[in-house]
Design a protein around this motif. Structure first.
Motif, PDB file in Angstrom:
ATOM      1  N   ALA A 184       0.959  -5.029   7.798  1.00 19.98           N
ATOM      2  CA  ALA A 184      -0.613  -4.243   7.722  1.00 19.98           C
ATOM      3  C   ALA A 184      -1.283  -4.299   9.009  1.00 19.98           C
ATOM      4  N   THR A 217       1.023   8.875   2.629  1.00 19.00           N
ATOM      5  CA  THR A 217       0.614   7.370   2.466  1.00 19.00           C
ATOM      6  C   THR A 217      -0.834   7.216   2.917  1.00 19.00           C
ATOM      7  N   LEU A 218      -1.499   7.973   3.979  1.00 16.88           N
ATOM      8  CA  LEU A 218      -2.883   7.885   4.471  1.00 16.88           C
ATOM      9  C   LEU A 218      -3.533   8.336   3.131  1.00 16.88           C
ATOM     10  N   SER A 259      -3.176   8.320  -0.152  1.00 18.25           N
ATOM     11  CA  SER A 259      -3.073   7.131  -0.889  1.00 18.25           C
ATOM     12  C   SER A 259      -4.008   6.080  -0.787  1.00 18.25           C
ATOM     13  N   VAL A 260      -3.953   5.591   0.547  1.00 12.42           N
ATOM     14  CA  VAL A 260      -4.695   4.302   1.109  1.00 12.42           C
ATOM     15  C   VAL A 260      -6.291   4.815   1.037  1.00 12.42           C
ATOM     16  N   LEU A 261      -6.641   6.079   1.649  1.00 12.64           N
ATOM     17  CA  LEU A 261      -7.978   6.494   1.491  1.00 12.64           C
ATOM     18  C   LEU A 261      -8.572   6.833   0.282  1.00 12.64           C
ATOM     19  N   GLY A 282      -7.703   5.239  -2.447  1.00 14.40           N
ATOM     20  CA  GLY A 282      -7.878   3.777  -2.939  1.00 14.40           C
ATOM     21  C   GLY A 282      -9.344   3.288  -2.382  1.00 14.40           C
ATOM     22  N   LEU A 283      -9.649   3.444  -0.974  1.00 13.49           N
ATOM     23  CA  LEU A 283     -10.766   3.063  -0.513  1.00 13.49           C
ATOM     24  C   LEU A 283     -11.980   3.686  -1.150  1.00 13.49           C
TER      25      LEU A 283
END
Length: 194
Positions: free
Chosen positions: A2, A123-124, A126-128, A130-131
């Motif tokens: 990470a 992927t990006l 999904s991460v963003l 979530g933020l």
């Protein structure tokens, strides 16, 4: 792993974030110019710009005024409501975007295999997402992914409508950014506090 990914993201941002001032614009001015170039007709207001930049309406108005003084943005009254204004890129603003420091990173991404592009994007996202949910904030995105977009008909009879604004949308506008975007699955996540 990470930490390594985070370092790579910071390094990729370093290739364009701090380059902005070399072109005569601050990083926030670049963000605003990029946003206005991709925003739909409902999202070119000072309020929508402030929401996108995560700042006050006053600060967004100052950024818009700086872009206007450089001849990159013009203020125009909305056709439906003359009291409201739209922030529109000028021809000079559109030309200026061709010198955007972010273009080098975009070109490297275009050079990736299409499968890798989709994987990286998903992927990006999904991460963003979530933020955004964690901080209970919304982000701008395109209409085709929004829960408010209604699509009817086929071929030449195909038309689009925004349920939020209760207005028709041209097909070309469905791929532009909207500051009032709400993803089809986000509403439940935000209400549930996920």
């Amino acid at each position: 792993m990470a930490i390594e990914i985070l370092k790579l993201l910071v390094r990729s941002a370093d290739s364009w974030i701090f380059e902005g001032s070399l072109s005569g614009l601050s990083d926030r001015e670049w963000m605003a110019l990029r946003y206005l170039a991709r925003a739909n007709k409902f999202s070119r207001t000072p309020s929508a710009l402030a929401n996108f930049l995560g700042t006050t309406r006053s600060a967004a108005s100052q950024i818009a005024a700086a872009l206007q003084s450089k001849g990159l943005v013009a203020r125009k009254p909305f056709a439906e409501d003359k009291r409201s204004i739209a922030l529109c890129l000028t021809e000079e603003g559109e030309k200026f975007l061709k010198r955007d420091p972010m273009n080098a990173l975009r070109d490297r991404l275009v050079a990736l295999d299409v499968t890798d592009q989709f994987r990286l994007r998903d992927t990006l996202r999904s991460v963003l997402d979530g933020l955004d949910v964690g901080k209970r904030r919304h982000h701008a995105d395109i209409c085709t992914e929004c829960m408010f977009l209604i699509e009817r008909g086929e071929g030449k009879d195909r038309h689009f409508r925004c349920q939020l604004f209760r207005k028709s949308i041209a097909q070309k506008d469905t791929t532009q950014l909207c500051a009032y975007f709400e993803g089809r699955s986000e509403r439940g996540q935000l209400q549930a506090g996920v």
